[in-house]
Every structure is written in structure tokens, then in C-alpha cells.
Design an enzyme around this catalytic site. Structure first.
Site, PDB file in Angstrom:
ATOM      1  CE  LYS A  97      -4.201  -1.876   0.151  1.00 44.59           C
ATOM      2  NZ  LYS A  97      -5.172  -1.669  -0.946  1.00 44.59           N
ATOM      3  CD  GLU A 119     -10.359   3.686   0.657  1.00 48.34           C
ATOM      4  OE1 GLU A 119      -9.513   2.858   0.248  1.00 48.34           O
ATOM      5  OE2 GLU A 119     -10.339   4.892   0.343  1.00 48.34           O
ATOM      6  CB  SER A 386      -0.009  -8.095  -1.121  1.00 48.77           C
ATOM      7  OG  SER A 386      -0.905  -8.908  -0.384  1.00 48.77           O
TER       8      SER A 386
END
Length: 402
Positions: A97, A119, A386
Site C-alpha cells: 500500500k 478508507e 502483498s
């Protein structure tokens, strides 16, 4: 619903569209803001100084390039294909991210926005956003469903320590879909002063394209690394798919390499009934949700269905529009993995390689575990790992009775 035809080689055939998917379905009050964002992003893409600053931060702050690691003991325990892990879990904040958060954070600063909203489901995007806002001196508000706040309490505390305000969302399913809805309401109200740092490759144009571009670095590195290590491209790339950011980042540079299988793994949850999973391609239909046209889990009346996954980051009723186009064209395959298999994959990877994956990433690991034994030793599987599993220790302790 009638079947939808997508071009055989899906791409952005026109701005904001991936075949028939994508687009911009928003209140009129947001049209000007999205136009402003699209213009600013187009300028930033062509600005050498912006790209240099982003590249520097990705290297020196986030920790890129991430390693491509051969999972020798996991491979030997399964037999069959060689398994590599693209170690996005080693990035600062613990997940992929940060790639997108840095890119959009710099864009917000470039646009003169002092307040950033976001969010989050699993909390990793929220942590990455809070981190970047602290780095750049921006005010940060993160919306998170009450259910997700409870099961990802560690990340809530991390965000608050970094200076972000975390606002709980008690409506609907109290998960990611509802957090996005509240963030969009905030943006409508404060559109002149606020930048919405959307965390996945979904939403209204230009977000799906922009988020993909910021994560494209994953597949750029991966292609160079696997060619250096193996002298050829992999048999398949496997990634979990919630909204779809880590997967499209891992897939993108290989879309034209048709000999490489692209395998996205959705959340199979705890059953096949609507409301028991988040497998959009195995129970959804094309529709509009939160700004974009894509596959959506919905009931016979078109109402958005509840979803379930042991992993908060995959617990979403829709999927990014580029994945919808890749699915319909047949260029990418999408399968599902249930909660039990994902939990088993966490244990397997932890005890063979000493690597604790996030529950989201464990879905991709589980698919590699499932298919590797039936493949030849000459085959190569690359799993996009990830995120790391620290954030999930509460869930893991409960589910695995640690």
C-alpha cells in the site's frame, strides 16, 4: 443479466474505460474534483521532478526494490513447480500500500491540498496513508468500519500514533464498502480543501488507472528479477484480489506475455451462499458501485450483498474494473480460496520459510500450494506476497487456537 463482450486484448480503449468497465458514476459535485485530479495526475506523470521525488522515496523511504525470494523449503515440501515470493511484505508499513500512498500523497501536496481522507479495511492502506501524511505534514482522517476496527486493532493504534484521526463507521456491514461510502460523503462536503487518497484500483476515473500506475513498479521489478534469476518468464503469477491493487500491480507488465498465466485469488469465505464470501466472479454480476462499473455481489433486486472473509482486506462487494476486463477476455483467471485454506497457508509458509504472511496474501499462497504439486519442476510460480501478518495476530490466535 446479458453477457458483456470485452475486447480480446483489454486496455484503456478510452479514458477511464477498460473495455466496457470503469467510467465515472459520481454526484455532480465531484465531477469538477475528478477533472482537477485527472489533470493534475497527467501533469505529474510528465513531470521529471515529480517522478524523481517519487522514485527517491520508494527507494530510500519505502525500501524498493523488494526482493524476489525462492521459497526452497516450501517448494521441496510440495514437489512440482518452483515457488518464488515477491516480498512486498518487507516494505515500510508492511505492505504494498505504501507505493500508492506515496504517489498520491505527493500528488495531494502538488495540488495544494492540506487535508487527506482515506478508507481502509485491513488497515494497511490507512497506516500507509497516515505514514505519508506524517512525512509530508498533511492532516489525515481515515474511515474504517467498526467490524474492521475491532479485528485490526493494532493498525488502528498505529494510525493514531502516526497522528491520523480514525473515524469508525457503524452503518451497513461496518466493513470496507461502508468506509468508502463515508469517505466519499466527506469528500463531497469538503471537496475544495480535501484530497481523497483512495486505496485500491477501483472507484471513479482516474483512480483505477492512477492506483495501477503507482503499483506497476511491482511487475516492472518482478520481470527484471525473474529473468535474472531464471533466464525466462514465470509459468504463472498469483496474487490475492480484494479491490485489486496488488494484483494489477503484479500482473500489468505481463499482460502482453500471453504465455504467463495471471491468477487472481478472491476470498471464498465460509460458503458459497451470497453473504458468505467475497468472490465477485463466482457470485456477482456487472453493476455500478461507488463510482465504477464492474462485477458486484448483489441480490436479485440489485441490492449490494453482505460479504465475508477472514481477511478484512478482501471483504469487499466489488472489484477493480481492469480486473473485470481481464476476466471477461480470459487473459487472467480468477479463483477463490476459503478461510480454512488461507489459515492453513499461513501455518505452512510460517513453518517452512519463517515468513508470516497477511491473511490477504495467504489466499495467494494457498493457491500456489494447491497447484504446485501438479506442475513440473521446470514450472515457476511467483506469489505476490502483498503484506505481512503481524496485523492479523489476534485473528490467527483465535482461529488457530495459539
Amino acid at each position: 443479466m446479458a453477457s458483456i463482450i470485452v475486447p480480446a486484448n483489454p486496455s484503456e480503449s478510452r479514458a477511464g474505460r477498460f473495455g466496457v468497465y470503469g467510467g465515472r458514476y459520481v454526484p455532480e459535485t465531484l465531477v469538477a474534483a475528478l477533472d482537477e485530479l485527472e489533470h493534475a495526475y497527467d501533469e505529474a506523470k510528465a513531470d521529471a521532478a515529480f517522478q524523481a521525488e517519487l522514485s527517491s522515496l520508494l527507494k530510500d523511504y519505502a525500501g524498493r526494490p523488494t526482493p524476489l525470494y525462492f521459497a526452497k523449503r516450501l517448494t521441496e515440501s510440495l514437489g512440482g513447480a518452483k515457488i518464488y515470493l515477491k516480498r512486498e511484505d518487507l516494505l515500510h508499513t508492511g505492505a504494498h500500500k505504501i507505493n500508492n500512498a506515496l504517489g498520491q500523497g505527493l500528488l495531494a501536496k502538488r495540488m495544494g491540498k492540506k487535508r487527506v481522507i482515506a478508507e481502509t479495511g485491513a488497515g494497511q492502506h490507512g497506516v500507509a496513508t497516515a505514514t505519508v501524511c506524517a512525512l509530508l505534514g498533511l492532516e489525515c482522517v481515515v474511515y474504517m468500519g467498526d467490524v474492521d476496527m475491532e479485528r485490526q486493532d493494532l493498525n488502528v493504534k498505529r494510525m493514531r500514533l502516526l497522528g491520523a484521526e480514525v473515524r469508525g463507521v457503524s452503518s451497513g456491514s461496518k466493513t470496507l464498502k461502508d468506509a468508502i461510502s463515508e469517505a466519499m460523503r466527506d469528500w463531497v462536503t469538503n471537496v475544495r480543501t480535501t484530497y481523497y487518497l483512495l486505496g485500491s484500483a477501483l472507484g471513479a476515473h482516474p483512480y483505477p488507472t492512477m492506483v495501477r500506475d503507482f503499483h506497476r513498479v511491482i511487475s516492472k521489478e518482478l520481470k527484471q528479477q525473474i529473468l535474472k534469476k531464471e533466464g525466462r518468464l514465470p509459468t504463472a503469477i498469483i496474487a490475492c484480489v480484494g479491490g485489486g491493487s496488488n494484483a494489477i500491480g503484479a500482473f500489468y507488465e505481463f499482460i502482453g506475455d500471453r504465455q504467463v498465466r495471471l491468477i487472481g485469488v478472491e476470498a471464498g469465505g465460509r460458503g458459497r451462499a451470497l453473504g458468505e464470501h467475497a468472490a465477485r466472479f463466482q457470485g456477482g454480476a456487472p453493476g455500478v458501485l461507488q463510482g465504477t462499473f464492474s462485477y458486484v455481489l448483489q441480490d436479485e433486486d440489485g441490492q449490494i450483498a453482505l460479504t465475508h472473509s477472514v481477511s478484512a482486506g478482501l471483504d469487499y462487494a466489488s472489484i477493480g474494473p481492469e480486473h473485470a476486463a481481464l476476466h471477461d477476455s480470459g487473459r487472467a483467471e480468477y479463483v477463490s480460496c476459503d478461510d480454512a485454506a488461507a489459515l492453513d497457508a499461513v501455518v505452512k509458509l510460517a513453518r517452512t520459510e519463517g515468513i508470516l504472511p497477511a491473511l490477504e496474501s495467504a489466499h495467494a499462497v494457498a493457491e500456489a500450494i494447491r497447484i504446485a504439486p501438479a506442475l513440473a519442476p521446470s514450472d515457476i510460480l511467483v506469489v505476490n506476497l502483498s503484506g505481512r501478518g503481524d496485523k492479523d495476530m489476534g485473528i490467527l490466535a483465535r482461529e488457530l487456537k495459539l
